[in-house]
Write a protein that holds these residues in place. Structure first.
Motif, PDB file in Angstrom:
ATOM      1  N   ILE A 179       0.851  -1.186   0.000  1.00  0.00           N
ATOM      2  CA  ILE A 179       0.000   0.000   0.000  1.00  0.00           C
ATOM      3  C   ILE A 179       0.887   1.237   0.000  1.00  0.00           C
ATOM      4  N   ILE A 180       0.594   2.169  -0.904  1.00  0.00           N
ATOM      5  CA  ILE A 180       1.341   3.426  -0.996  1.00  0.00           C
ATOM      6  C   ILE A 180       0.435   4.561  -0.535  1.00  0.00           C
ATOM      7  N   GLU A 181       0.926   5.392   0.383  1.00  0.00           N
ATOM      8  CA  GLU A 181       0.149   6.523   0.887  1.00  0.00           C
ATOM      9  C   GLU A 181       1.028   7.770   0.933  1.00  0.00           C
ATOM     10  N   GLU A 182       0.552   8.841   0.305  1.00  0.00           N
ATOM     11  CA  GLU A 182       1.313  10.096   0.283  1.00  0.00           C
ATOM     12  C   GLU A 182       1.349  10.753   1.652  1.00  0.00           C
ATOM     13  N   GLY A 183       0.271  10.636   2.414  1.00  0.00           N
ATOM     14  CA  GLY A 183       0.220  11.248   3.731  1.00  0.00           C
ATOM     15  C   GLY A 183       0.949  10.428   4.771  1.00  0.00           C
ATOM     16  N   ASP A 184       0.868  10.880   6.009  1.00  0.00           N
ATOM     17  CA  ASP A 184       1.549  10.214   7.116  1.00  0.00           C
ATOM     18  C   ASP A 184       0.566   9.434   7.969  1.00  0.00           C
ATOM     19  N   TRP A 185       1.125   8.546   8.784  1.00  0.00           N
ATOM     20  CA  TRP A 185       0.320   7.798   9.745  1.00  0.00           C
ATOM     21  C   TRP A 185       0.181   8.645  11.014  1.00  0.00           C
ATOM     22  N   HIS A 186      -1.048   8.837  11.449  1.00  0.00           N
ATOM     23  CA  HIS A 186      -1.306   9.524  12.713  1.00  0.00           C
ATOM     24  C   HIS A 186      -2.207   8.655  13.563  1.00  0.00           C
ATOM     25  N   ASP A 187      -1.975   8.657  14.855  1.00  0.00           N
ATOM     26  CA  ASP A 187      -2.884   7.966  15.757  1.00  0.00           C
ATOM     27  C   ASP A 187      -3.510   8.988  16.703  1.00  0.00           C
TER      28      ASP A 187
END
Length: 642
Positions: A179-187
């Motif tokens: 999976i490619i995601e331009e944004g970042d992971w946030h919790d």
């Protein structure tokens, strides 16, 4: 000298701050230089935003000359407020003034002392969250260097409603998924409710995507793991049967029957823990809307179905859920896909489709390492699923060789209107209730759906079109101001083209006469609901003014006037249809299994697929369609083997 310090000493910025925010009955006037310094902090690390803000201030400085015969900073505060009032009533200048004032409004309403004056509770952000084994399968661009090549069965570009559901379904069936995601992971540690920070982290272009046409319509979209599901209100509705019937009849999508889709709908709703919003967290607005609606003979009034079991009503759905109650895909589908072996790369933008003619072979993605150097990830895959959303997917496909007359066209938006009302003797618990938890559905089959409840205090102030003393008075009435709105199942269509910046596509959309007539009916109906519920004042917001109505007689006179779409505050949150499904390439971009017509190994599974407007919040539809299509793709890949 830092940008913040130099900016705070700029007399022009301080003059604007003083002119915009006089003291009110509850809220004290801010210290102008301190407020200017806060604004500077918002743009300190963004060169483009600093330039735009500086340019806007200079525009105001010299735009005042024809009115004051002197520059803005040389006038007294009364004259400054007078010129702001004059500019706010002109079409082009009002738009520029509103954009310029936006960071100043944000700085004003986000100050903790100001929020405490309004009785706003502080957001409780957890100091830490749980750790899970699947988190080891998440890699940010900053952790890479140079160039990397990996192989997979399927690469999925995007983690929103469609991409996340597809990735989960594919991984669950034993396929190797990247999976490619331009944004970042946030919790939930990051979901503080602090508006500038949340806009920067979670929204593309700070939420500034907007349509151009006979009205300027903001269409904010997400850029983060979870996409727009992280910032939506959590409303869950199935595709209306009449809409599915039209798809079958008009577009030849015979397989999309209610019986075929029923188990997929069930699976999605189970994954999202869909349940009805609790009345205690809907708040008093729901009671008022129900009272007014029933007084008018309406009967389909009830709390909405939502993906937020255990919601405690903090009112922050559009800025990330701090409790993880809302099952956006960063909480639901993506972790489960990773548990089943998928790998996620964040901070990576898909730049090029790998292909041999019309055979897709994967994707090239780029990001920045810890030192700001470019890193490249080459994912070679048997199938590529594009799930970048209705505004970006068509641009990516066109840039990579897909040619179809329907690509980027047929954009529908579900245009939304809002009407406010003042109930001076009722504390509406705004900021402590679900942003969108109640509905009136009597006109849904006609394409008009009423939904709403509340906005955070920050949004209440930032979205206002008022200035000076009127703005402060409006902000102070927050606890007694009801918010409710409606959306249209639009028949108007727009188009998406490449813009001057990849974050800001050129979106054209003109609301047609039929839709605008329905929009006006929404304004009229909602205003009458408020009056029937006992409102002392009904407020109809527009981009340049806030119309105040104090009786049904005044409402009748207002509705009898000639109106244009540009007279009203119109927003949209559901862009759809720009790579629509159709049985034949002459009618759409993708077939019923979501494969791009004329291509092998290239699929689209996101908001660009629905052939028409839904008239229902789309996340359940998108997840259902993507789940079904991904299962079909998995079966195909399994049959063909390695």
């Amino acid at each position: 000298m830092t940008t913040s310090t130099s900016f705070s000493k700029t007399s022009l910025a301080a003059h604007l701050a003083a002119a915009l925010f006089p003291a009110g009955e509850i809220l004290p006037a801010p210290e102008p230089h301190q407020l200017a310094a806060r604004v500077a902090g918002y743009v300190a690390h963004r060169r483009t935003h600093r330039w735009l803000l500086t340019a806007g201030l200079q525009w105001l400085e010299w735009r005042s000359l024809p009115h004051l015969h002197r520059r803005f900073s040389r006038a007294d505060v009364a004259q400054q407020r007078a010129v702001i009032e004059t500019l706010s009533n002109t079409l082009f200048s009002s738009l520029l003034l509103r954009l310029l004032s936006l960071p100043f409004r944000a700085a004003y309403v986000l100050e903790e002392e100001r929020a405490s004056h309004m009785g706003m509770p502080r957001i409780q952000v957890p100091a830490q969250t749980e750790s899970f084994r699947w988190q080891q399968q998440v890699t940010h661009a900053s952790e890479l260097d140079g160039e990397h090549t990996i192989e997979a069965d399927v690469v999925v570009i995007g983690t929103g409603a469609g991409g996340a559901a597809a990735a989960y379904e594919l991984a669950s069936r034993g396929l190797a998924v990247v999976i490619i995601e331009e944004g970042d992971w946030h919790d939930r540690r990051h979901f503080s409710g602090h508006l500038p920070d949340m806009l920067r982290r979670l929204y593309r272009a700070f939420g500034a995507t907007i349509t151009l046409g006979n009205a300027f319509i903001p269409v904010p979209i997400g850029r983060n793991v979870g996409g727009t599901t992280t910032i939506n209100s959590g409303t869950c509705m199935r595709t209306p049967p009449a809409v599915l019937a039209r798809w079958r009849e008009r577009f030849g999508l015979a397989a999309l029957t209610e019986d075929v889709l029923a188990p997929w709908f069930d699976n999605v709703e189970t994954m999202l823990r869909v349940t009805q919003a609790q009345r205690r967290y809907v708040g008093p607005v729901g009671d008022l809307i129900e009272r007014g609606a029933r007084a008018l003979g309406l009967t389909q009034v009830a709390p909405l179905q939502r993906n937020a079991e255990g919601c405690d009503g903090q009112g922050l759905c559009q800025f990330g859920c701090p409790t993880d109650a809302k099952q956006s895909t960063n909480v639901s589908y993506i972790p489960r896909a990773l548990e089943r072996g998928a790998f996620l790369f964040t901070g990576m933008r898909a730049t090029r489709l790998l292909r041999d003619g019309k055979q897709a072979q994967g994707v090239l993605a780029q990001g920045r390492d810890a030192n700001g150097r470019r890193v490249t990830l080459r994912v070679e895959a048997r199938a590529t699923v594009v799930a970048m959303g209705a505004l970006l997917t068509p641009l990516f496909l066109r840039a990579n060789g897909v040619r179809n007359p329907h690509l980027g066209r047929h954009l529908t938006l579900h245009p939304c209107g809002v009407v406010n009302a003042v109930f001076p003797d009722i504390d509406l618990h705004n900021g402590r209730t679900i942003p969108q938890g109640f509905a009136v559905g009597d006109f849904a089959e006609q394409g008009l759906m009423f939904e709403g409840c509340t906005l955070p205090f920050a949004a209440h102030g930032v979205l206002s079109a008022l200035y000076g003393a009127e703005f402060v008075r409006f902000a102070e009435r927050y606890a007694h101001t009801a918010y409710f709105g409606f959306m249209l199942r639009d028949t108007s269509e727009g188009r998406v083209r490449r813009g001057i910046h990849r974050d800001l596509p050129w979106i054209s959309y003109r609301m047609n006469k039929k839709d605008f007539a329905l929009f006006l009916r929404g304004i009229d109906t909602l205003a009458r609901i408020y009056f029937a519920a006992g409102a002392s004042e009904v407020l109809v917001p527009g981009p340049r003014q806030l119309v105040s109505l104090r009786s049904v007689t005044e409402l009748d006179a207002f509705m009898a006037r000639s109106h244009r779409p540009s007279d009203f505050l119109i927003t949209a949150y559901h862009p759809l249809g720009t790579a629509r499904l159709a049985a034949d390439a002459s009618d759409g971009v993708c077939d019923v299994d979501h494969r791009v017509h004329g291509w092998q190994g290239l699929y689209v599974m996101d908001g660009s697929n629905p052939p028409t407007s839904l008239g229902a919040n789309p996340q359940i539809t998108l997840m259902t369609l993507a789940s079904r299509a991904a299962a079909q793709l998995a079966e195909t890949l399994t049959e063909t083997g390695a």
